[in-house]
Design an enzyme around this catalytic site. Structure first.
Site, PDB file in Angstrom:
ATOM      1  N   CYS A 226     -85.409  24.889 -44.747  1.00  0.00           N
ATOM      2  CA  CYS A 226     -84.746  23.953 -43.812  1.00  0.00           C
ATOM      3  C   CYS A 226     -85.412  22.633 -44.226  1.00  0.00           C
ATOM      4  CB  CYS A 226     -84.995  24.354 -42.256  1.00  0.00           C
ATOM      5  SG  CYS A 226     -84.304  25.900 -41.722  1.00  0.00           S
TER       6      CYS A 226
ATOM      7  N   HIS B 260     -84.216  19.547 -38.631  1.00  0.00           N
ATOM      8  CA  HIS B 260     -85.079  19.821 -37.406  1.00  0.00           C
ATOM      9  C   HIS B 260     -86.276  18.737 -37.389  1.00  0.00           C
ATOM     10  CE1 HIS B 260     -88.385  22.012 -39.174  1.00  0.00           C
ATOM     11  NE2 HIS B 260     -87.540  22.563 -39.875  1.00  0.00           N
TER      12      HIS B 260
END
Length: 548
Positions: A469, A450
């Site tokens: 992440c 992301h």
């Protein structure tokens, strides 16, 4: 009588050229399960490697199968290969395979040579039952088969067992079956030793795919291992003292430290014989920057203590880094590698986008902290989500959100957050923790790529800051690359969707494999060996297991 060791060292060049070890790096088309579990088991993939040569198939000389059990019982180090030995000889109708009518075949010579050189692949194990093995080979070599005498079954079975043990260590990976205990969930190679030996016995000339990234990486590290062992033998590395105030040296500065740095860079191959002495000149600056890039440091026209720290890492430590990463490469199947894929290398803090099996583009990433490690696994990139909500994980709600709400009743509003079915989510926008776009490859670990509003972190040399992440420094370029198979998604449309403030899911027309790996040593596109810090402290444990 001929000496066995002289036979080993006097192979002809043609014999050694025939010996090719096909090894592995990034592959796997497997997709992680969508079932919710802590760590999904990686899909195992079958692959083969071949020793190449002109070998004889089964001799037609019958073998007494009742002797197999006694052979294994007396040699417990080969016990794990018992089913493979029976399967192999059953498929060959219980005939001898290492003998022909004249005695031992050419393959036995080549196998001996490879067994005596396993240290070149970073395997330090001695040959099981080495003394007995070499005595058997020596006896058979000098006596041969006379007067229609039968081949020696102990020698026959010893060669087969030694072959299987070699194939396990060099082609499959000594610790392959323990990879998940080492938090490695990428798909792993699975060899059928009987099938592999059968192919070796019948194979003619076969040329490996020299463009395969697996082979290129492994061979590069194998060459680097030899170079660094040579440096270790020279015992010429020096310890460079840390800089005091001022803690930097700039172009045209002079210092005795510069002389030592010049010596070290020449020793490790980052420059030829550098002219000059204690002056920081442009030739030295070029070599310094080559060293910086290959050790994960930003280019800079200065010498500082971060550079000196990397230069002072002992050569023995670098050798260990090479060895443990060669073992990691051995675990991964090479036969299913895609032409196009994404590789995130955690210790390098980088994302590389491969096309036609070559790096076409790449960028920096931020990965999980040592307390929130990014998982080593693979998946298939399927969705791009523009202007995403951030659904806050329960652990962050518990540790950060709820305490924040106790301190400030407006905490949610101040962070553009809202309750959503008993959970918390952050609204889309430029200050969203996921930035303006995220990239989904569904997996049980709930890990994805992301954007992020915290752009300054990408300028750091060490970038382990996330909750697990992977934050991407150039998400717009990644979105353009992933969506280029859909002509309706122009760069302008992508920009608009990223800034729309309304969440939008887009399904990719072409799914792209994603591999999140862990390599503290690797070859770059320029053929230079690279080293990175062991951010999750996994190398030492693997090395200890390899030398047990």
């Amino acid at each position: 009588m001929k000496n066995v060791s002289s036979r080993i060292t006097n192979f002809t060049a043609s014999q050694f050229i025939k010996v090719v070890t096909i090894l592995i790096f990034i592959s796997c088309n497997g997709q992680t399960s969508n079932k919710q579990q802590q760590h999904p088991k990686a899909k195992t993939t079958h692959t083969d490697s071949l020793i190449i040569g002109n070998f004889n198939p089964a001799s037609g000389i019958p073998l007494d199968s009742t002797r197999i059990s006694g052979f294994v019982a007396g040699r417990p180090l080969f016990k794990e290969f018992t089913p493979d030995i029976y399967k192999f000889y059953s498929s060959n109708h219980y005939n001898y395979v290492w003998y022909d009518k004249k005695g031992l075949s050419e393959l036995s010579n080549i196998l001996i040579g490879r067994l005596m050189k396993t240290d070149e692949d970073g395997i330090t194990d001695t040959i099981p039952y080495k003394e007995d093995f070499l005595k058997l080979i020596h006896y058979n070599d000098t006596s041969g088969l006379k007067n229609d005498s039968a081949p020696d079954i102990t020698t026959e079975l010893m060669l087969t067992a030694q072959y299987f043990n070699y194939a396990k260590n060099i082609w499959g990976g000594k610790l392959n079956n323990q990879a998940e205990n080492l938090n490695w969930y990428l798909p792993r190679k699975k060899l059928s030793y009987p099938e592999l030996l059968e192919k070796n016995l019948t194979a003619g000339a076969m040329t490996p795919d020299t463009n395969n990234i697996v082979i290129v990486q492994y061979r590069g590290l194998k060459d680097a291992l030899q170079r660094y062992r040579d440096i270790e033998k020279q015992n010429a590395a020096v310890t460079i003292p840390s800089l005091k105030k001022p803690a930097t040296l700039k172009l045209n500065d002079t210092s005795t430290t510069i002389t030592l740095i010049r010596q070290q860079l020449t020793l490790y191959g980052y420059a030829g014989a550098l002219p000059g002495g204690n002056k920081f000149d442009t030739a030295l600056a070029t070599a310094v920057n080559k060293f910086r890039v290959t050790h994960g440091l930003k280019k800079s026209a200065v010498i500082d203590n971060s550079l000196i720290k990397e230069m002072n890492v002992p050569v023995t430590k670098r050798i260990e880094q090479i060895i443990v990463n060669m073992e990691r490469l051995r675990w991964i199947p090479a036969d299913s590698i895609s032409d196009e894929f994404i590789l995130v290398n955690i210790p390098a803090f980088t994302l590389s986008y491969y096309e036609d099996k070559k790096i076409a583009w790449g960028c920096n990433v931020v990965v999980g902290t040592p307390m929130n490690k990014t998982v080593i696994f693979s998946g298939m990139m399927q969705y791009v989500v523009f202007s995403p909500y951030w659904y806050v994980p329960p652990s962050i709600i518990r540790k950060e959100i709820l305490p924040g709400m106790k301190r400030n009743s407006n905490y949610l509003a101040n962070h553009r957050m809202e309750w959503n079915g008993g959970n918390v989510r952050q609204k889309p926008g430029k200050n969203n923790s996921l930035g303006l776009v995220k990239f989904l490859f569904p997996n049980a670990n709930n890990i994805y790529l992301h954007d992020t509003p915290s752009k300054s972190l990408f300028g750091e040399d060490k970038r382990a800051f996330s909750h697990g992440c992977v934050r991407v420094s150039e998400p717009r370029q990644l979105a353009i690359r992933l969506l280029r198979y859909d002509s309706s998604w122009t760069p302008e449309k992508i920009d608009k969707a990223m800034n729309a403030g309304t969440e939008k899911y887009v399904t990719l027309k072409k799914k792209i494999p994603v591999y999140i790996g862990y390599f503290t040593c690797f070859m770059d596109a320029n053929g230079m060996v690279n080293f990175r810090d062991d951010v999750y402290k996994r190398d030492d444990r693997l090395m200890e297991m390899l030398v047990k």
